[in-house]
Design a protein around this motif. Structure first.
Motif, mmCIF file in Angstrom:
data_model
loop_
_atom_site.group_PDB
_atom_site.id
_atom_site.type_symbol
_atom_site.label_atom_id
_atom_site.label_comp_id
_atom_site.label_asym_id
_atom_site.label_seq_id
_atom_site.Cartn_x
_atom_site.Cartn_y
_atom_site.Cartn_z
ATOM 1 N N THR A 269 4.192 -47.566 48.512
ATOM 2 C CA THR A 269 5.287 -46.912 47.843
ATOM 3 C C THR A 269 5.090 -46.661 46.330
ATOM 4 O O THR A 269 5.770 -45.724 45.727
ATOM 5 N N ILE A 270 4.090 -47.234 45.727
ATOM 6 C CA ILE A 270 3.571 -47.132 44.436
ATOM 7 C C ILE A 270 3.622 -45.846 43.819
ATOM 8 O O ILE A 270 3.997 -45.232 42.942
ATOM 9 N N GLU A 271 2.527 -45.327 44.695
ATOM 10 C CA GLU A 271 2.079 -43.767 44.620
ATOM 11 C C GLU A 271 2.780 -42.774 45.473
ATOM 12 O O GLU A 271 2.565 -41.498 45.397
ATOM 13 N N GLY A 272 2.980 -43.429 46.672
ATOM 14 C CA GLY A 272 3.268 -42.697 47.754
ATOM 15 C C GLY A 272 4.857 -42.286 48.180
ATOM 16 O O GLY A 272 5.070 -41.465 49.050
ATOM 17 N N ALA A 273 5.758 -42.967 47.159
ATOM 18 C CA ALA A 273 6.902 -42.626 47.351
ATOM 19 C C ALA A 273 7.756 -42.222 46.108
ATOM 20 O O ALA A 273 7.115 -42.626 45.027
ATOM 21 N N ALA A 274 8.842 -41.665 46.324
ATOM 22 C CA ALA A 274 9.619 -41.489 45.025
ATOM 23 C C ALA A 274 10.013 -42.439 44.010
ATOM 24 O O ALA A 274 9.596 -42.508 42.897
ATOM 25 N N THR A 275 10.188 -43.642 44.619
ATOM 26 C CA THR A 275 10.214 -44.871 43.898
ATOM 27 C C THR A 275 9.606 -45.842 44.599
ATOM 28 O O THR A 275 9.640 -45.960 45.817
ATOM 29 N N CYS A 338 -6.095 -50.356 47.815
ATOM 30 C CA CYS A 338 -6.170 -48.747 47.420
ATOM 31 C C CYS A 338 -5.069 -48.184 48.291
ATOM 32 O O CYS A 338 -5.027 -48.310 49.302
ATOM 33 N N THR A 339 -4.484 -47.047 47.485
ATOM 34 C CA THR A 339 -3.880 -46.106 48.379
ATOM 35 C C THR A 339 -4.272 -44.905 48.190
ATOM 36 O O THR A 339 -4.618 -44.461 47.094
ATOM 37 N N VAL A 340 -4.481 -44.077 49.118
ATOM 38 C CA VAL A 340 -4.715 -42.607 49.172
ATOM 39 C C VAL A 340 -3.461 -41.680 49.394
ATOM 40 O O VAL A 340 -2.658 -42.289 50.369
ATOM 41 N N VAL A 341 -3.554 -40.716 48.786
ATOM 42 C CA VAL A 341 -2.098 -39.971 48.777
ATOM 43 C C VAL A 341 -2.700 -38.499 49.156
ATOM 44 O O VAL A 341 -3.432 -38.188 48.243
ATOM 45 N N ALA A 342 -2.063 -37.937 50.093
ATOM 46 C CA ALA A 342 -2.655 -36.414 50.351
ATOM 47 C C ALA A 342 -1.375 -35.585 50.746
ATOM 48 O O ALA A 342 -0.409 -36.085 51.152
ATOM 49 N N ARG A 343 -1.455 -34.256 50.896
ATOM 50 C CA ARG A 343 -0.463 -33.216 51.006
ATOM 51 C C ARG A 343 -0.157 -33.643 52.374
ATOM 52 O O ARG A 343 0.988 -33.135 52.794
ATOM 53 N N THR A 344 -1.118 -33.324 53.283
ATOM 54 C CA THR A 344 -1.041 -33.361 54.745
ATOM 55 C C THR A 344 -1.615 -34.855 55.279
ATOM 56 O O THR A 344 -2.319 -35.361 54.815
ATOM 57 N N ALA A 345 -1.107 -34.893 56.742
ATOM 58 C CA ALA A 345 -1.660 -35.973 57.431
ATOM 59 C C ALA A 345 -2.952 -36.114 57.657
ATOM 60 O O ALA A 345 -3.741 -36.984 57.583
ATOM 61 N N ALA A 346 -3.572 -34.841 57.808
ATOM 62 C CA ALA A 346 -5.022 -34.485 58.311
ATOM 63 C C ALA A 346 -5.907 -34.834 57.146
ATOM 64 O O ALA A 346 -6.764 -35.674 57.171
ATOM 65 N N GLU A 347 -5.417 -34.382 55.846
ATOM 66 C CA GLU A 347 -5.961 -34.872 54.698
ATOM 67 C C GLU A 347 -6.009 -36.224 54.577
ATOM 68 O O GLU A 347 -7.104 -36.776 53.834
ATOM 69 N N ARG A 348 -4.909 -36.901 54.453
ATOM 70 C CA ARG A 348 -4.782 -38.104 54.431
ATOM 71 C C ARG A 348 -5.964 -39.036 55.409
ATOM 72 O O ARG A 348 -6.716 -39.805 54.923
#
Ligand code: AMP
Length: 361
Positions: A269-275, A338-348
């Motif tokens: 949630t640090i990088e992957g959620a709004a808060t 490590c958190t990876v964040v992507a636009r789509t589930a496939a990219e993730r």
């Protein structure tokens, strides 16, 4: 506003980092002066049940929280008499004992694996006869990351497991043949506002969380998990972040355990959620409006266990957020994530596959 955090591990460190933009100041209590939190705020050094250290912490802060589940309840009562203390001591007390926790889930109508309390070898034999093989023998208290538990597959496993664990109160659980493991993290504020993050899927190895995928593709589970979470939050008149871990068995949720604190499966949630869960924990205990819990894309979090990866190679991955807790390497120890964040589930999923190849197993 000064906030005392009992425990200065990575969870405390990330809480303090989340509080800096809100102009909050922090003091930790920890038995080690060079715990990860030392890099971001002063530590009052003392054992968690050291009354003089607890008094010193209370004297330096306005409000107290904790990042560690095994804080002695008596110490927290002591603290709560001096300063507001969240999450509530009762939630901590129940979470410290797997039997009390399951009884609470049961009373609230939340399914759990079948279980029996085990205080003697006779109890164990009776419990094994009732639940059958395979089953899981666990210490009622002080277990974490799969420590203090044994899977019993056959009769000849019972004696050695009793020898290994039988000196303390135990619980025997039926073995859940789960399709997957998921968790939900949510927050309730001192004003009673509640918000839940999307359900996430967790992969464990040797009882330790390795990977979290967020959100889990589980639209049907979200409503049920949120309902259970709200039930537990309201039950305790809770303030702060709470996590519930579930098995998914036959498409339905079976509660494994709860954690009355920010949680490893919420690091995304640090990088992957709004808060982030850390900011929402602070907002919750301060009675501030809770932040949006929506995912801002598709994330995956990988824990660094025992050994760190090559930092430069991780940072070369677009969308990778590397966290090094600054701890000495030791087998089985959580050193970073490590958190990876992507636009789509496939990219993730593609990014996650590349990240996993860089992380020593
Ligand atoms: P715990 O410390 O209870 O979270 O257990 C650590 C891990 O052991 C869980 O995440 C599961 O992968 C596994 N486990 C624990 N209890 C059971 C059970 N009753 N049935 C099957 N697997 C279990």
């Amino acid at each position: 506003m000064r906030i005392g955090i009992i425990g200065a591990g990575q969870l405390g460190q990330m809480l303090a980092l989340a509080g800096h933009p809100l102009a909050l100041q922090f003091r930790f209590l920890d038995s080690s002066g060079d715990a990860p939190g030392a890099r971001v705020a002063p530590i009052v050094v003392g054992a968690f049940d050291d009354l003089s250290a607890l008094r010193r912490l209370a004297g330096e802060v306005d409000l107290v929280t904790y990042e560690f589940e095994n804080v002695p309840v008596a110490a927290l009562h002591e603290m709560a008499a001096k300063r507001p203390c969240f999450p509530p001591v009762e939630a901590l007390r129940v979470s410290q004992d797997r039997v009390l926790e399951k009884e609470m889930f049961g009373r609230l109508g939340i399914p759990t694996p079948p279980y029996r309390a085990v205080d003697s070898r006779t109890d164990l034999d009776a419990a094994v006869a009732a639940l059958g093989f395979p089953c899981v023998l666990k210490t009622r208290r002080l277990g974490y990351d799969g420590r203090g538990q044994r899977v019993l597959k056959r009769r000849s496993d019972v004696g050695p497991a009793w020898e290994a664990l039988g000196s303390v109160p135990l619980i025997l659980e039926g073995f859940v043949r789960f399709e997957r493991e998921v968790s939900i993290v949510g927050a309730r504020s001192t004003r009673g506002e509640t918000r839940a993050y999307p359900v996430v899927a967790n992969m464990h190895r040797e009882g330790i969380l390795r990977v979290t995928v967020a959100p889990a593709r589980a639209p049907r589970l979200q409503r049920a998990a949120e309902g259970y979470l709200r039930c537990v939050l309201d039950h305790f008149d809770y303030a702060g972040v709470l996590t519930i871990e579930f098995f998914v068995e036959g498409g339905r949720l079976v509660a494994n355990e709860m954690a009355p604190r920010v949680h490893n499966s919420g690091h995304w949630t640090i990088e992957g959620a709004a808060t982030s869960q850390f900011e929402n924990h602070l907002r919750a205990i301060l009675g501030l409006p809770l932040g949006d819990t929506r995912a801002v894309g598709h994330s995956a979090m990988v824990n660094y266990i025992g050994r760190m990866p090559d930092r430069a190679r991780v940072l070369a991955l677009a969308g990778a957020h590397h966290h090094d807790y600054g701890k000495a390497a030791r087998a089985g120890r959580k050193l970073g994530h490590c958190t990876v964040v992507a636009r789509t589930a496939a990219e993730r999923d593609a990014l996650l596959a590349r990240l996993v190849r860089l992380v020593p197993r």
